[in-house]
Write an enzyme that holds these catalytic residues in place. Structure first.
Site, PDB file in Angstrom:
ATOM      1  N   ASN A 533      -5.420  -1.038   6.769  1.00 60.03           N
ATOM      2  CA  ASN A 533      -5.347  -0.262   8.001  1.00 60.03           C
ATOM      3  C   ASN A 533      -4.551   1.029   7.949  1.00 60.03           C
ATOM      4  OD1 ASN A 533      -6.818  -2.208   9.601  1.00 60.03           O
ATOM      5  ND2 ASN A 533      -5.021  -3.497   9.313  1.00 60.03           N
ATOM      6  N   TYR A 534      -3.640   1.183   6.997  1.00 63.14           N
ATOM      7  CA  TYR A 534      -2.765   2.348   7.050  1.00 63.14           C
ATOM      8  C   TYR A 534      -2.823   3.253   5.837  1.00 63.14           C
ATOM      9  CZ  TYR A 534      -0.807   0.081  11.112  1.00 63.14           C
ATOM     10  OH  TYR A 534      -0.660  -0.490  12.332  1.00 63.14           O
ATOM     11  N   LEU A 535      -3.380   2.774   4.738  1.00 62.48           N
ATOM     12  CA  LEU A 535      -3.347   3.586   3.526  1.00 62.48           C
ATOM     13  C   LEU A 535      -4.679   4.295   3.311  1.00 62.48           C
ATOM     14  CD1 LEU A 535      -1.475   1.105   1.193  1.00 62.48           C
ATOM     15  CD2 LEU A 535      -0.572   3.043   2.462  1.00 62.48           C
TER      16      LEU A 535
END
Ligand code: NAG
Ligand code: NAG
Ligand code: NAG
Ligand code: NAG
Ligand code: NAG
EC number: 5.6.2.1
Length: 576
Positions: A533-535
């Protein structure tokens, strides 16, 4: 391979998409597909396999027999010993019986399914023993079904469909002690199915002799097929695969927004620093909250805090009791200690020095307040989100997380990867960089139950490898001695062979040791969430390309499908 096939053309799809986005809110103009693949029909048991009631063999009608086989297949599972499971099963089974069967079979305890169970065990054994040719044939049939049903045309693109097979009927299990466990999960028929496709497409045909429940043309949604499942009454959908254009594009936009933040983050930072001095309390509070979101990757906080049962908070909903201020502690000045339950009731604990002005502001916010009072009494999530929108189009607290996570990954990869490292050591560096991000995002987990055991197994393997290595070294030594004595070709060859063996075992040992280190460091950290979800996947893909690490080592199959867009468009403008 599958994935490569899927990836072809992805780049041009993404470059095209900006002009294909519809302004009327619709998600597609044209949608054509073949409908779902139903579970194979029930095949009655051979006559030699008997069901016994009260010690006597009894031939069941096909519908009753089918449901009985579901139970027989689970016979060795703990479920079939549970009272609720047995009660629910028996009630639903009786509904499938003929009236004659119903009057005879009145007690589940008198039913003997053991022959059926043995039969299925033998069948699954036989499947394992299948010849290569038989396995290949099944694989080819699956591939054929995939080609026919696994893709749809959405607008001008061929897209992979997620789960186009409908689950076969069976007994509901549920998690934990679910009150409905054991109930009959009915067979889904064409008459249960709603088809969604465009009017001008070739509509999917129901199997001969059947009809769809409904065919509709709703281009505001992206599902292709839906039905209602009978246990919980929930609606099930067949949708596009995560690798599809619509889903990939959303993901791509998310990281593009984070990239835009990179361009204006300096401006935003200098503005909130100015705001720490504002005359207005609400602006000061907003600026300090924004600093926390930027510096600590905190979540903004729930929009709908009422109705939440768990007492979890985000940045805007922090209370006085969640922070402690230390003007000086452990040689550091202006330290804030955070301790609260964040999303999913995961504890957030952090003790960090902040800038003097932030510290003074926090002291001011705390004045004359009780522990249960809001820290930011002039702020709520909607005010903050509105402010973020004004700072940059599409900006939310989450974008700061994505930005910081991605840039941290990139910095860490640059710092940790040594060009001369072996591939396993490079992968360890990647995982360490990923862990740095997970810690930043507070993605903790309880150590898995199997942790100690799997570490032990690994340690045993390492010990064995070490023994192997010392044996191999001894053999090399004596081969060298032989060669010194005889100086012939044969002994020279023997030395080479032994040397290679030592090298190979050394490599294997190193791999195992790296694996153990990785697992130990990963004990209490969940990497999946940040990875998914964030990288920005483009960073990982570029790193893999640069160091010749195959992408399979970093992403598993599901992840590769989700990030197909990035794998294909890897850019070279990252520095590691
Ligand atoms: C069930 O039937 C099998 C024979 O098919 C028999 O060996 C077994 O003892 C029976 N089990 C019970 C509990 O009656
Ligand atoms: C990301 O977060 C860390 C940890 O709080 C912080 O020290 C760092 O400055 C942030 N990096 C960027 C580029 O925002
Ligand atoms: C947030 O605060 C504003 C202004 O005080 C108010 O109008 C709004 O209703 C609040 N929103 C929520 C979700 O509490
Ligand atoms: C891939 O990894 C994720 C964790 O990030 C896991 O949930 C998923 O089951 C894995 N998928 C496969 C096919 O191994
Ligand atoms: C017109 C119509 O029936 N639309 C429905 C399509 O499916 C969605 C759920 O995905 C419903 O919310 C719509 O009402």
């Amino acid at each position: 391979t599958d994935t490569q096939q899927l990836l072809r053309g992805r780049r041009c799809i993404l470059l095209l998409s900006w002009e294909e986005r519809y302004t009327d809110g619709s998600k597609w103009r044209f949608l054509e597909h073949k409908g779902p693949v139903f579970a194979p029909p029930y095949e009655p048991l051979p006559d030699k396999v008997k069901f016994y009631y009260d010690g006597k063999a009894m031939k069941l009608s096909a519908p009753a027999e089918e449901v009985a086989t579901f139970f027989a297949k689970m016979l060795e599972h703990e479920y079939t010993t549970k009272d609720i499971f047995r009660k629910n099963f028996f009630k639903d089974w009786r509904k499938e019986m003929t009236s004659e069967e119903k009057s005879k079979i009145t007690d589940l305890n008198k039913c003997n399914f053991s022959e059926m169970s043995e039969y299925f065990k033998a069948q699954s054994e036989a499947r394992k023993q299948m010849s290569k040719e038989e396995k290949l044939k099944i694989k080819e049939e699956n591939e054929k079904t995939l080609q026919e049903y696994g893709f749809c045309i959405m607008d001008n693109h061929k897209e992979r469909i997620g789960n186009f097979r409908i689950e076969p009927p069976g007994l509901f299990r549920g998690r934990g002690d679910h009150p409905k466990m054991g109930m009959l999960k009915r067979r889904i028929r064409p008459e249960d199915i709603i088809i969604n496709c465009s009017k001008d497409s070739k509509h999917p045909k129901p199997p001969p002799g059947s009809k769809w429940k409904e065919v509709r043309h709703d281009n505001k949604v992206t599902w292709l097929v839906s039905w209602t499942e009978n246990i919980q009454g929930s609606i099930k959908y067949i949708m596009l695969n995560p690798s599809s254009r619509i889903k990939g594009e959303k993901d791509w936009q998310k990281y593009e927004t984070a990239r835009r933040l990179k361009k204006c983050v300096d401006r935003i930072r200098s503005q909130y620093r100015d705001d720490w001095k504002s005359k207005e309390m609400r602006i000061r509070q907003r600026a300090v909250a924004l600093y926390f979101i930027d510096k600590l990757a905190l979540r903004a906080g729930n929009e709908k805090e009422e109705g939440e049962t768990a007492d979890t908070v985000g940045c805007c909903s922090l209370r006085v009791e969640h922070i402690k201020l230390y003007p000086k502690i452990d040689e550091q000045e202006y330290v804030v200690e955070f301790d609260f339950l964040g999303k999913d009731s995961i504890r957030y604990y952090n003790k960090i020095p902040v800038e003097k002005r932030v510290f003074k502001n926090l002291q001011l916010f705390l004045e004359n307040k009780q522990p249960e009072d809001d820290l930011f009494d002039r702020l709520n999530t909607s005010i903050l989100n509105k402010h973020l929108q004004e700072l940059m189009d599409g900006l939310t607290a989450k974008v700061f997380r994505t930005y910081n996570a991605s840039i941290t990954l990139q910095q860490q990869l640059k710092e940790l990867t040594c060009p001369d490292d072996s591939i396993p050591a490079k992968i360890l560096s990647y995982n360490r960089a990923n862990r740095a991000v997970a810690i930043l995002c507070n993605h903790q987990r309880a150590p898995p139950k199997t942790f100690e055991k799997s570490m032990q197994t690994l340690q045993t393997k390492i010990d064995e490898k070490q023994n192997q290595l010392s044996t191999a070294r001894k053999q090399l030594k004596s081969a060298k001695a032989d060669h010194k004595a005889s100086h012939d070709d044969k002994s020279k060859k023997a030395v080479e062979v032994k040397r290679k063996a030592v090298q190979r075992i050394e490599e294997q040992l190193m791999k195992l040791q790296v694996q153990a280190t990785d697992r130990e460091e990963n004990k209490q950290i969940a990497l999946g969430t940040s990875k998914l979800n964030y990288l920005d996947p483009r960073i990982s893909v570029a790193w893999c390309k640069k160091w010749d690490v195959s992408i399979e080592k970093i992403y598993n199959k599901t992840q590769r499908e989700k990030f197909a867009w990035a794998i294909d468009m890897a850019e070279e403008d990252y520095e590691f």
